[in-house]
Write an enzyme that holds these catalytic residues in place. Structure first.
Site, PDB file in Angstrom:
ATOM      1  N   VAL B  21      42.564  37.281  86.118  1.00 56.89           N
ATOM      2  CA  VAL B  21      41.893  37.514  84.845  1.00 56.89           C
ATOM      3  C   VAL B  21      40.376  37.542  84.976  1.00 56.89           C
ATOM      4  CG1 VAL B  21      43.709  36.688  83.329  1.00 56.89           C
ATOM      5  CG2 VAL B  21      42.122  35.051  84.330  1.00 56.89           C
ATOM      6  N   GLU B  23      36.975  38.138  87.975  1.00 53.09           N
ATOM      7  CA  GLU B  23      36.613  38.409  89.339  1.00 53.09           C
ATOM      8  C   GLU B  23      35.104  38.388  89.502  1.00 53.09           C
ATOM      9  OE1 GLU B  23      38.774  41.573  91.101  1.00 53.09           O
ATOM     10  OE2 GLU B  23      37.190  42.073  92.508  1.00 53.09           O
ATOM     11  N   PHE B  26      31.910  35.241  93.978  1.00 52.09           N
ATOM     12  CA  PHE B  26      32.054  33.878  94.430  1.00 52.09           C
ATOM     13  C   PHE B  26      33.486  33.363  94.289  1.00 52.09           C
ATOM     14  CE2 PHE B  26      31.762  29.498  92.517  1.00 52.09           C
ATOM     15  CZ  PHE B  26      31.695  28.824  93.712  1.00 52.09           C
ATOM     16  N   ALA B  27      34.181  33.831  93.263  1.00 45.47           N
ATOM     17  CA  ALA B  27      35.534  33.345  93.031  1.00 45.47           C
ATOM     18  C   ALA B  27      36.326  34.333  92.192  1.00 45.47           C
ATOM     19  CB  ALA B  27      35.487  32.002  92.314  1.00 45.47           C
ATOM     20  N   VAL B  29      39.532  34.414  89.383  1.00 43.20           N
ATOM     21  CA  VAL B  29      40.240  33.500  88.496  1.00 43.20           C
ATOM     22  C   VAL B  29      41.582  34.102  88.098  1.00 43.20           C
ATOM     23  CG1 VAL B  29      40.122  32.163  86.377  1.00 43.20           C
ATOM     24  CG2 VAL B  29      38.033  32.666  87.622  1.00 43.20           C
ATOM     25  N   ASP B 137      22.544  23.341  85.111  1.00 45.35           N
ATOM     26  CA  ASP B 137      22.748  24.738  84.735  1.00 45.35           C
ATOM     27  C   ASP B 137      23.410  24.839  83.362  1.00 45.35           C
ATOM     28  OD1 ASP B 137      22.457  27.444  85.005  1.00 45.35           O
ATOM     29  OD2 ASP B 137      24.232  27.740  86.241  1.00 45.35           O
TER      30      ASP B 137
END
Lengths: 420, 359
Positions: B21, B23, B26-27, B29, B137
């Site tokens: 779901v 992209e 870094f990762a 999902v 952050d």
């Protein structure tokens, strides 16, 4: 420092325990998953040792067959007496722990938090693995490398490997994952140095506190903390208990007077346990810390290491037939997975599009491409000022640039730089 | 099998990985479910890639902190497991975030709603600070919203412990619009007050429905801040001229900028102004903010499940640019860490699909 922490300790009978309210420590993974009683530690290690001997025996047989298939001569596996015992494993681990400490201090000049964390990683790793499976020669540097990253003192690989004899960067990268897995990806270690600072501050709240004595006791206490890192103390006691014991070893009068006053002021439940019980814990801890001070016999360690060469798991030694076999299998598996993934991706694309609507492409109309979060350039317009070394500081490092500059650290308070 | 590998397998077997779901570089999902309970989760698969420095620091930080932190207003890490050389984080499933709410102009935000979101954010933050962690952050799209309306602080890729005396920290943290002036002036010793400034700016953004101080460069950020709130004086911020990167700026007069948050009422205005004090020491702490009268006077904060929410629940939208570049930038040859910032890189190919739904 609630008493329940130490209840893991089976060595003494437990009277009614008084539990302090939840503190951040009580929510830590260290509290949840890394506390043991001495007897638990023993049986854990025995089981691990036994299992590893079986694995090694089996794999040695397999290696023999594999070698024969290749037409090589093969020596018969060593008789069972020469496998390492739990005590042997512990001695070897102890040796590598002290090595780690030296390298972190003198080799890299990194502060306590890295040392403490790396050594905890190493000890935790060998609660899940045997030295016959994974040789500490590689696991020790990996733990240092990983701890440096998780405590915000990263060392670049090209600066890291030269500090070790015959160490390949790939070996670190390969084992870093195994280590992380063995740590259950729990990287935050609550180290006793921070607690020591806390005690040092609290000791000064006592009326007519002898600030000079407090100051003096700290540096001495830090050497006792170093010794404690070579023991199982952290698995059995809380960081605050360990650091208080180290302080008491440094200056018993100071701590005893402080406790006397503290318990008078705050009653029985100070620190969540009675004074009698606390002192019992401290005495037990002090004895344990003293064992961390004993010198290792180099010859014994060498001898163990020699024997280890003959009883390591062949599947994990580069160059053996089993190792090559295992690597090949892994590569095949990865390739197969990749192929499967590509296929899935192709199939999935259409499927996904139906569920989630059109693929969003970052470049659409001009209005859409306006960045939502600010676009930022790297702050390289000015020289970074972190690249200095302060001989007596906590160790300097420019976090942003990842530069690593050693510092002497907390342990050297009140000492000159040459003392290290 | 090694003991650790066995444990890992046991953990991995608890979850079923579903469709992708989200992209980023870094990762990735994925949607996922817990086998036994059927509970919906998000599985964040961190790409390891061929990093010469091994496991990525951002990933390590995220895992390190989420493993320890348990609070209703902080995203829950349900599990961590690995498949091959990939780390998979199992996170609670959260369907939207505060940024989506701010940007959805169909939604009407009322004072009680702002109060509720602020309250939840501050609760999570107070817990974080109490545990000795700085987030570094905070911004609307890192404040995620659960199906029952709870606000959850997420993305711990820049978090770190604080409280070591003498410890120098980088000032290149916090996305610029939410970054306090002391960091813009290069402070290397700072504390939880940096996160509080971010909360203050987010609060203004909730009322104004646009970023409060959208600086285009670090310099512009300071300029905008001072144009809006006046150039700091020695009286209100003693010592600011000693900061490493301090440079004299044009004197801007004080203005009643807080009229833009007048809908929050007198107490609300006061609370936000105290979070946005120039002097970090004078800024409200999370704990003090929670005790501020703003949260006890009427109207009462809206119950989480009654808070406004974007209608289209699983609406994909583009990743903020810094999400694309979450990977550490290594071209300097000596950096292993992700910055809170991003170079102005626009992905040019359609491969980089943006479907950010949560972290």
């Amino acid at each position: 420092m609630a008493d329940e922490q130490a209840e893991a300790s089976s060595s003494s009978a437990w009277s009614k325990t008084l539990v302090a309210g939840p503190s951040p420590y009580h929510e830590s993974s260290q509290y949840r998953d890394w506390r043991y009683s001495p007897s638990q530690l023993t049986s854990l290690r025995e089981a691990l040792n036994k299992k590893s001997v079986e694995v090694v025996t089996r794999n040695t047989e397999l290696e023999k067959e594999a070698q024969k298939k290749l037409g090589h001569d093969f020596q018969d596996p060593p008789p069972l007496t020469s496998y390492l015992s739990v005590q042997d494993e512990q001695l070897l681990l102890r040796f590598y722990l002290s090595q780690a400490s030296t390298i972190i201090r003198q080799g890299f000049g990194l502060p306590e938090v890295v040392e403490s964390t790396a050594m905890s990683y190493l000890k935790r790793f060998y609660l899940k693995n045997s030295v016959m499976e994974w040789h500490p020669r590689i696991i020790m540097p990996t733990c240092i490398y990983l701890a440096a990253k998780t405590t915000n003192y990263p060392v670049l690989m090209e600066h890291f490997t030269p500090k070790f004899a015959k160490l390949d960067a790939q070996e670190i990268i390969d084992t870093e994952f195994v280590v992380s897995q063995s740590l259950s990806f729990q990287f935050w270690v609550r180290t006793p140095e921070k607690a020591l600072r806390g005690w040092a501050l609290d000791l000064q709240t006592k009326p007519k506190a002898d600030v000079k004595a407090v100051k003096k006791s700290i540096s001495s206490a830090l050497t006792f903390l170093s010794a404690s890192r070579l023991t199982d103390a952290e698995f059995i006691f809380t960081p605050s208990q360990i650091s208080l014991a180290a302080l008491r070893l440094a200056d018993r009068g100071l701590v005893d007077e402080y406790l006397e006053w503290k318990y008078e002021e705050n009653g029985e439940t100070t620190f969540g346990l009675t004074k009698g019980r606390l002192v019992e814990i401290l005495v037990e801890l002090e004895a344990m810390i003293e064992t961390g001070k004993t010198e290792l016999d180099r010859k014994t360690v060498k001898d163990i290491d020699k024997r280890l060469k003959q009883c390591s798991n062949p599947a994990k030694i580069p160059g053996t037939a089993l190792y090559i076999q295992r690597k090949e299998e892994q590569a095949k598996e990865v390739a197969a997975q990749k192929a499967e993934k590509t296929l899935k991706l192709k199939e999935g694309m259409s499927d996904r599009d139906m569920v989630f609507g059109d693929v969003i492409r970052p470049t659409q109309s001009k209005k859409d491409t306006k960045t939502w979060s600010p676009r930022v350039t790297m702050g390289s317009d000015r020289p970074l000022d972190g690249a200095k070394m302060e001989p007596s500081g906590m160790g300097l490092k420019d976090e942003a640039m990842g530069n690593l500059i050693g510092g002497a650290g907390l342990r050297d308070i009140g000492k000159t730089h040459e003392d290290i | 099998m090694d003991l650790a590998a066995e444990e890992n397998k046991r953990r991995a077997d608890r979850w079923i990985k579903g469709i992708k779901v989200g992209e980023g570089t870094f990762a990735n999902v994925y949607k996922g479910t817990e086998k036994v309970t059927g509970r919906q989760v998000a599985i964040k698969k961190i790409k390891i890639g061929e990093m010469k420095d091994g496991l990525d620091m951002t990933a390590l930080r995220e895992v390190k902190f989420l493993q320890e932190l348990r609070h209703p207003n902080i995203i829950e890490l349900c599990d961590v497991f690995s498949v091959k050389q990939n780390i998979n984080l199992v996170l609670e499933f959260l369907d939207t975030d505060l940024e989506a709410i701010i940007r959805d102009k169909d939604l009407i935000i009322q004072q009680a709603d702002v109060k509720s979101w602020m309250l939840m954010t501050l609760r999570g933050l107070e817990y974080l600070h109490r545990n000795g962690v700085l987030h570094r952050d905070l911004k609307p799209n890192n404040l995620l919203i659960s199906a029952d309306g709870l606000t959850k602080i997420a993305d711990f890729g820049l978090a770190r412990e604080f409280g070591d005396p003498g410890q120098r920290m980088t000032c290149q943290v916090i996305t610029r619009w939410y970054r306090p002036p002391e960091l813009l002036w290069g402070s290397r010793h700072y504390s939880s007050s940096v996160d509080m400034w971010s909360v203050g700016t987010i609060c203004v953004e909730l009322v104004w429905r646009a970023p409060f101080l959208p600086g285009e460069t670090d310099l512009d950020q300071l300029k905008r801040t001072f144009e809006m709130m006046g150039t700091p004086t020695d009286d209100e911020w003693p010592g600011h001229k000693e900061l490493p990167d301090y440079h004299p700026t044009a004197m801007h007069p004080k203005q009643p900028w807080w009229t833009i948050i007048a809908p929050l009422g007198a107490e609300g205005v006061e609370c936000v102004r105290e979070m946005l004090k120039y002097d970090p020491k004078a800024r409200l702490t999370a704990e003090q903010a929670l005790q501020h009268r703003f949260f006890s006077v009427l109207p009462r904060p809206t119950a989480p499940r009654l808070l406004p929410k974007p209608k289209a629940e699983l609406r994909p939208r583009a990743l903020a640019p810094d999400e694309f570049t979450g990977k550490p930038r290594v071209e300097n040859g000596n950096s292993m860490k992700r910055k809170a910032e991003s170079p102005a890189v626009e992905p040019s190919d359609g491969k980089r699909v943006a479907r950010r739904l949560f972290v």
